[in-house]
Motif scaffolding. Structure first.
Motif, short mmCIF file in Angstrom:
data_model
loop_
_atom_site.label_atom_id
_atom_site.label_comp_id
_atom_site.label_asym_id
_atom_site.label_seq_id
_atom_site.Cartn_x
_atom_site.Cartn_y
_atom_site.Cartn_z
N SER A 145 0.87 -1.18 0.00
CA SER A 145 0.00 0.00 0.00
C SER A 145 0.90 1.23 0.00
O SER A 145 1.66 1.44 0.96
CB SER A 145 -0.90 0.02 1.24
N ILE A 146 0.84 2.02 -1.07
CA ILE A 146 1.76 3.13 -1.26
C ILE A 146 0.98 4.44 -1.17
O ILE A 146 -0.01 4.64 -1.90
CB ILE A 146 2.48 3.01 -2.62
N ASN A 147 1.40 5.31 -0.27
CA ASN A 147 0.71 6.57 -0.07
C ASN A 147 0.78 7.46 -1.32
O ASN A 147 1.76 7.38 -2.07
CB ASN A 147 1.32 7.34 1.11
N PRO A 148 -0.22 8.29 -1.55
CA PRO A 148 -0.18 9.20 -2.70
C PRO A 148 1.12 9.99 -2.74
O PRO A 148 1.54 10.58 -1.74
CB PRO A 148 -1.39 10.11 -2.47
N GLY A 149 1.78 9.97 -3.90
CA GLY A 149 3.02 10.70 -4.08
C GLY A 149 4.27 10.00 -3.59
O GLY A 149 5.38 10.46 -3.85
N ALA A 150 4.11 8.86 -2.90
CA ALA A 150 5.26 8.14 -2.36
C ALA A 150 5.84 7.18 -3.39
O ALA A 150 5.15 6.74 -4.31
CB ALA A 150 4.87 7.38 -1.09
N GLN A 151 7.11 6.86 -3.20
CA GLN A 151 7.80 5.93 -4.08
C GLN A 151 8.54 4.91 -3.23
O GLN A 151 9.09 5.26 -2.17
CB GLN A 151 8.79 6.67 -4.98
N ASP A 188 0.71 7.85 -7.80
CA ASP A 188 0.40 9.21 -8.25
C ASP A 188 -0.01 10.09 -7.08
O ASP A 188 -0.56 9.60 -6.08
CB ASP A 188 -0.73 9.18 -9.29
N GLU A 189 0.25 11.38 -7.22
CA GLU A 189 -0.13 12.33 -6.16
C GLU A 189 -1.64 12.32 -5.93
O GLU A 189 -2.11 12.42 -4.80
CB GLU A 189 0.31 13.75 -6.56
N LYS A 190 -2.40 12.19 -7.02
CA LYS A 190 -3.86 12.23 -6.92
C LYS A 190 -4.42 10.84 -7.20
O LYS A 190 -4.17 10.27 -8.27
CB LYS A 190 -4.44 13.25 -7.89
N GLN A 191 -5.17 10.29 -6.26
CA GLN A 191 -5.84 9.01 -6.41
C GLN A 191 -7.34 9.23 -6.58
O GLN A 191 -7.87 10.31 -6.28
CB GLN A 191 -5.58 8.12 -5.18
N ASP A 192 -8.04 8.20 -7.09
CA ASP A 192 -9.48 8.28 -7.20
C ASP A 192 -10.09 8.46 -5.82
O ASP A 192 -9.51 8.06 -4.81
CB ASP A 192 -10.04 7.01 -7.84
N SER A 193 -11.30 9.01 -5.78
CA SER A 193 -11.95 9.28 -4.50
C SER A 193 -12.18 8.01 -3.67
O SER A 193 -12.21 8.06 -2.45
CB SER A 193 -13.28 10.00 -4.74
N ARG A 194 -12.32 6.86 -4.36
CA ARG A 194 -12.58 5.61 -3.62
C ARG A 194 -11.29 4.94 -3.15
O ARG A 194 -11.35 3.94 -2.43
CB ARG A 194 -13.38 4.64 -4.48
N ASP A 195 -10.13 5.43 -3.57
CA ASP A 195 -8.86 4.79 -3.24
C ASP A 195 -8.00 5.73 -2.40
O ASP A 195 -7.64 6.83 -2.84
CB ASP A 195 -8.09 4.43 -4.52
N ASN A 196 -7.63 5.26 -1.21
CA ASN A 196 -6.76 6.07 -0.36
C ASN A 196 -5.31 5.98 -0.81
O ASN A 196 -4.56 6.94 -0.68
CB ASN A 196 -6.87 5.62 1.10
N ASN A 197 -4.92 4.78 -1.29
CA ASN A 197 -3.53 4.53 -1.67
C ASN A 197 -3.48 3.79 -3.00
O ASN A 197 -4.51 3.35 -3.53
CB ASN A 197 -2.83 3.67 -0.61
N PHE A 198 -2.27 3.64 -3.53
CA PHE A 198 -2.04 2.77 -4.67
C PHE A 198 -1.75 1.38 -4.11
O PHE A 198 -0.77 1.17 -3.40
CB PHE A 198 -0.84 3.29 -5.46
N GLU A 199 -2.64 0.43 -4.39
CA GLU A 199 -2.53 -0.93 -3.87
C GLU A 199 -1.97 -1.83 -4.97
O GLU A 199 -2.54 -1.93 -6.06
CB GLU A 199 -3.91 -1.45 -3.43
N VAL A 200 -0.84 -2.48 -4.69
CA VAL A 200 -0.12 -3.25 -5.70
C VAL A 200 0.30 -4.60 -5.12
O VAL A 200 0.76 -4.67 -3.97
CB VAL A 200 1.14 -2.48 -6.18
N VAL A 201 0.16 -5.64 -5.91
CA VAL A 201 0.73 -6.95 -5.56
C VAL A 201 2.03 -7.11 -6.34
O VAL A 201 2.06 -6.91 -7.57
CB VAL A 201 -0.24 -8.10 -5.89
N LEU A 202 3.09 -7.47 -5.64
CA LEU A 202 4.40 -7.69 -6.24
C LEU A 202 4.72 -9.18 -6.18
O LEU A 202 4.59 -9.80 -5.12
CB LEU A 202 5.48 -6.90 -5.50
N LEU A 203 5.12 -9.73 -7.30
CA LEU A 203 5.40 -11.17 -7.39
C LEU A 203 6.73 -11.42 -8.07
O LEU A 203 7.08 -10.75 -9.04
CB LEU A 203 4.30 -11.88 -8.21
#
Length: 319
Positions: free
Chosen positions: A207-213, A261-276
Motif C-alpha cells: 500500500s503506497i501513499n499518494p506521491g510516495a515511491q 500518483d499524487e492524486k488518487q481516485d476518491s474511492r482509493d486512499n492509496n495505490f494498492e499493488v501486488v508484487l510477485l
C-alpha cells in the motif's frame, strides 16, 4: 481495503532502499490490461496475466482478481466442486469472507487479510463458497487467486494445505514510511513471510501513499511482476503508468521501483499493488482447465484419474 494494516508504518521494520550506485534497476518491459470475465457460479474476475507471454510468468501460471464487487443480499457466489493437479493455488482475501473445503481434509474460513495456500500436488477436489451469512446480507468481496507451478519432481506429491492468518503476515515499511509492505511469502531484505513454498517465490501486497515511491531489492534470478489492485501510479525509473487492473512485467536487474500518483481516485486512499517474483522452473508446461502438467499425456492421465474418482470424492456431508 482493510487487509492487515497499521496506523504508522514508521513503527515497523523498514526495508533499506538499494544503493543506486550498486543496484541495477529493472526496466519495464510491458504493461498489460487484464480482461474481465466470470468464474465458477458467476463471480466477476479480472484475468491479471492473460495478455502476458508465459515466458515472463514462469513459475506463475495465472492470477485472477476476484471482485472488487459489492454484492446485494442473495448475490454472493462461489465455485462448485472441481479438481486440481500439478500446482499450488494461493487465495488471498482482501475484503469479505470465503470458505474453502477439499477432499483431502483441508479447509477453513478466510477473511480480511487471510491467505489459503493449497498444494494440489497429485490431485484433489475442492470448493470455495461465501458463508451463508454473507449470502443473506450481501457485502463487499475482493480477493486474488494465484496459481504457482510445481516442478515435475513435485507434481505428484501428497496434497498440502496452509492456513495463513492475516496476523502472521510480515509487515514492513519502506525507508521513508511512505509504503506498507505485507510479505505473504518469500523474503524481503532479510525478513521472511509465513508462506511455505515448493517453488521459491516472493509475494507482497504493498500500500503506497499518494506521491510516495518505494524501491525494493529484488533477487536477480527471480522474475518480477506487479499488478494494480486499486488506484494508479507508475513503475520503474522511467515511471511507466499503470493502474487498477493492469499488470507490469519487469526486465532483468536487482531492484524494482513503484510510485503512487499524487492524486488518487476518491474511492482509493492509496495505490494498492501486488508484487510477485519467482525462480523460473524452465520445464514444459501443459495446461488444460484445472490441471497443470508437463505433457499432454500427463493431462490425459489427470482427466482419466479425475473421472475414475482417483483425485478424491466429495465428502458425504457436502451433498
Amino acid at each position: 481495503m482493510p487487509a492487515v494494516t497499521v496506523d504508522n508504518p514508521l513503527t515497523l521494520p523498514r526495508v533499506t532502499t538499494p544503493d543506486p550506485a550498486v543496484a541495477t534497476p529493472r526496466p519495464v518491459l510491458t504493461v498489460a490490461t487484464a480482461p474481465e470475465g466470470f468464474e465458477g457460479e458467476g463471480f466477476p474476475v479480472r484475468r491479471a496475466f492473460a495478455k502476458i507471454n508465459q515466458k515472463y510468468l514462469d513459475p506463475f501460471i495465472m492470477m485472477d482478481q476476484m471482485g472488487e464487487v459489492d454484492y446485494a443480499a442473495g448475490e454472493p457466489k462461489g465455485t462448485p466442486w472441481h479438481p486440481h493437479r500439478g500446482f499450488e493455488t494461493v487465495t488471498y482475501i482482501i475484503d469479505g469472507t470465503f470458505i474453502h473445503r477439499d477432499s483431502h481434509g483441508g479447509g477453513g474460513t478466510i477473511t480480511d487479510g487471510d491467505t489459503q495456500w493449497m498444494t494440489a500436488g497429485s490431485g484433489l477436489l475442492h470448493i470455495e463458497t461465501p458463508p451463508e451469512s454473507l449470502v443473506r446480507s450481501g457485502g463487499l468481496f475482493h480477493g486474488l487467486q494465484l496459481w504457482v507451478n510445481l516442478p515435475a519432481s513435485d507434481k505428484m506429491i501428497t496434497p498440502k494445505y496452509q492456513d495463513i492468518r492475516g496476523g502472521s503476515v510480515k509487515l514492513l515499511g519502506s525507508e521513508d514510511g511512505g509504503a506498507l509492505l505485507r510479505v505473504i511469502a518469500g523474503e524481503m531484505d532479510g525478513h521472511q513471510g509465513p508462506g511455505t513454498t515448493f517453488t521459491p517465490i516472493t509475494m507482497i501486497h504493498a500500500s503506497i501513499n499518494p506521491g510516495a515511491q518505494v524501491t525494493l531489492p529484488w533477487r536477480s534470478d527471480f522474475n518480477a511482476l506487479a499488478y494494480g489492485l486499486a488506484g494508479n501510479g507508475s513503475a520503474g525509473g522511467e515511471r511507466r503508468p499503470f493502474h487498477r487492473g493492469q499488470a507490469v512485467v519487469f526486465g532483468d536487474g536487482d531492484s524494482i521501483t513503484i510510485r503512487a500518483d499524487e492524486k488518487q481516485d476518491s474511492r482509493d486512499n492509496n495505490f494498492e499493488v501486488v508484487l510477485l517474483g519467482g525462480l523460473p522452473i524452465r520445464e514444459p508446461v501443459a495446461h488444460y482447465g484445472p490441471f497443470v502438467m508437463n505433457s499432454h499425456r500427463e493431462l490425459q492421465q489427470a482427466m482419466e484419474d479425475f473421472q475414475a474418482g482417483r483425485l478424491g470424492t466429495i465428502p458425504t456431508d457436502a451433498h
